[in-house]
Write an enzyme that holds these catalytic residues in place. Structure first.
Site, mmCIF file in Angstrom:
data_model
loop_
_atom_site.group_PDB
_atom_site.id
_atom_site.type_symbol
_atom_site.label_atom_id
_atom_site.label_comp_id
_atom_site.label_asym_id
_atom_site.label_seq_id
_atom_site.Cartn_x
_atom_site.Cartn_y
_atom_site.Cartn_z
ATOM 1 N N ALA A 149 -2.319 -1.836 11.981
ATOM 2 C CA ALA A 149 -3.444 -1.706 11.097
ATOM 3 C C ALA A 149 -2.798 -1.707 9.817
ATOM 4 C CB ALA A 149 -4.343 -0.741 11.470
ATOM 5 N N LYS A 150 -3.483 -2.214 8.842
ATOM 6 C CA LYS A 150 -3.498 -2.029 7.366
ATOM 7 C C LYS A 150 -4.807 -2.146 6.537
ATOM 8 C CE LYS A 150 -1.890 -6.884 6.668
ATOM 9 N NZ LYS A 150 -0.765 -8.005 6.546
ATOM 10 N N THR A 165 -6.516 4.052 6.017
ATOM 11 C CA THR A 165 -6.062 3.435 7.144
ATOM 12 C C THR A 165 -4.401 3.362 7.557
ATOM 13 O OG1 THR A 165 -8.233 2.173 7.570
ATOM 14 C CG2 THR A 165 -6.486 1.667 9.168
ATOM 15 N N GLU A 170 -10.317 -3.225 -0.776
ATOM 16 C CA GLU A 170 -10.535 -3.939 -1.964
ATOM 17 C C GLU A 170 -10.114 -5.406 -1.734
ATOM 18 O OE1 GLU A 170 -8.959 -0.553 -5.239
ATOM 19 O OE2 GLU A 170 -8.089 -0.886 -3.178
ATOM 20 N N SER A 211 -6.878 0.804 -0.946
ATOM 21 C CA SER A 211 -7.158 0.313 0.284
ATOM 22 C C SER A 211 -5.838 1.106 1.175
ATOM 23 C CB SER A 211 -6.968 -1.155 0.486
ATOM 24 O OG SER A 211 -8.058 -1.561 -0.394
ATOM 25 N N VAL A 246 -8.198 -3.010 4.176
ATOM 26 C CA VAL A 246 -9.104 -4.083 3.949
ATOM 27 C C VAL A 246 -10.219 -3.966 3.007
ATOM 28 C CG1 VAL A 246 -10.850 -3.459 5.718
ATOM 29 C CG2 VAL A 246 -10.696 -5.755 5.267
ATOM 30 N N GLN A 257 -16.770 4.168 3.868
ATOM 31 C CA GLN A 257 -16.019 3.203 4.294
ATOM 32 C C GLN A 257 -15.677 3.514 5.728
ATOM 33 O OE1 GLN A 257 -14.626 5.885 3.054
ATOM 34 N NE2 GLN A 257 -12.529 5.910 2.742
#
Length: 331
Positions: free
Chosen positions: A281-282, A90, A286, A87, A284, A47
């Site tokens: 940021a968060k 990050t 799933e 997820s 992405v 990923q």
């Protein structure tokens, strides 16, 4: 005869579960040449998390991500990173890496203040140089690190992040299961052959709120990959069991999308910075998969006027639904 239809699917998805402790750690060390070692427990399974974490640290330290060596997922030497699932990497490992970089920057900034006769609070590292009052100076970060080395000052830091663990309210039973949420909408165009029952996805529009895209190319790749997985889930992937035994145990019988099945995918990145995320940021991962099958099902309904409630939407199910519709109309 072929009929076309459009369908929409929307979703929200929790990032950083809070029902139980959910921590990750990171360690950052400047080397003599002002390059950096970053150690994280996060497992990069394709990923791109190692790239993202290097970018986060590079942004905080004011250097190029090319100057960062990432050691990840080695349980002998790297700190706890938690599962590469939900997820979360990050958001959680990214925060840990950023905090480690902030800690690793303290001694070099103090040293730069001494060299420039400036308050460290007025200084910043950017593009490999020391900035003062918003302007670059002639002093490089490499020179600062060299000065620290001459005096035996270690230039390293560690950090960890755990979203606040919450419990259910004892009176209402309510709680906060996640630290933040991702949101997305996907719109799909399909073409349904009413003679064969075959459904073809012609186009996918996928708009995803990712907080902030640390690496837009990787975000687009996640969206495209997730939407393709959703296409497989919606149209062809199905486990067949007899007496509790799986019968289609290989890709001859268990069908997944090939390049011939993947339509045009328009990935639309929506950036609404998340205050608690690293640089906003968060996750992405799933979320890119979740709305696709629902959007396909809605598009099939729009095309043929009959609702199919089970996945995958196979040609057999389409023909059966059309036959039932016709029988109902005739009756």
């Amino acid at each position: 005869m072929k009929k076309r239809g459009w369908g929409m699917g929307c979703m929200w998805y929790g990032i950083g579960n809070t029902a139980l402790p959910n921590p990750a750690g990171a360690m950052v060390e400047w080397l003599d040449d002002a390059s950096v070692n970053l150690a994280v427990g996060c497992a990069d399974i394709g990923q791109g998390s190692s790239t993202i974490l290097a970018q986060i640290v590079a942004e905080e330290l004011g250097i190029s991500s090319q100057d960062i060596t990432v050691t990840s997922a080695d349980t002998l030497i790297t700190p706890e990173g938690g599962a590469t699932s939900a997820s979360r990497q990050t958001y959680i490992s990214g925060n840990a890496a950023m905090l480690a970089a902030i800690e690793a920057k303290k001694i070099p900034l103090a040293e730069a203040g001494i060299l420039l006769n400036q308050e460290p609070s007025t200084l910043a590292f950017k593009a490999g140089t020391v900035w003062a009052g918003g302007q670059p100076t002639a002093l490089t970060i490499k020179e600062v690190i060299a000065s620290c080395r001459k005096q035996g000052k270690l230039t390293l830091g560690s950090g960890w992040f755990n979203p606040d663990t919450t419990t259910l309210d004892e009176h209402t039973g309510y709680g906060k299961p996640y630290a933040t949420y991702a949101f997305a909408t996907q719109i799909v165009e399909v073409e349904v052959d009413i003679e064969t029952g075959r459904v073809e996805v012609l186009k996918i529009l996928a708009a995803h709120d990712v907080g902030r895209a640390i690496n837009p190319a990787l975000v687009e790749g996640q969206i495209e990959g997730g939407a393709t997985m959703g296409l497989g889930y919606g149209l062809m992937e199905e486990i067949t069991t007899v007496g509790g035994v799986i019968k289609n145990t290989n890709f001859t019988d268990y069908l997944i999308p090939t390049m011939l099945d993947v339509p045009e995918i328009d990935a639309i990145i929506v950036e609404e910075p998340e205050p608690s995320g690293p640089f906003g940021a968060k996750g992405v991962g799933e979320p890119a998969l979740i709305p696709t099958a629902a959007a396909i099902a809605n598009a099939v309904y729009d095309a043929i006027g009959v609702r199919i409630y089970s996945l995958p939407i196979t040609p057999e199910k389409v023909l059966q639904a059309l036959a039932s519709q016709a029988a109902g109309a005739a009756g």
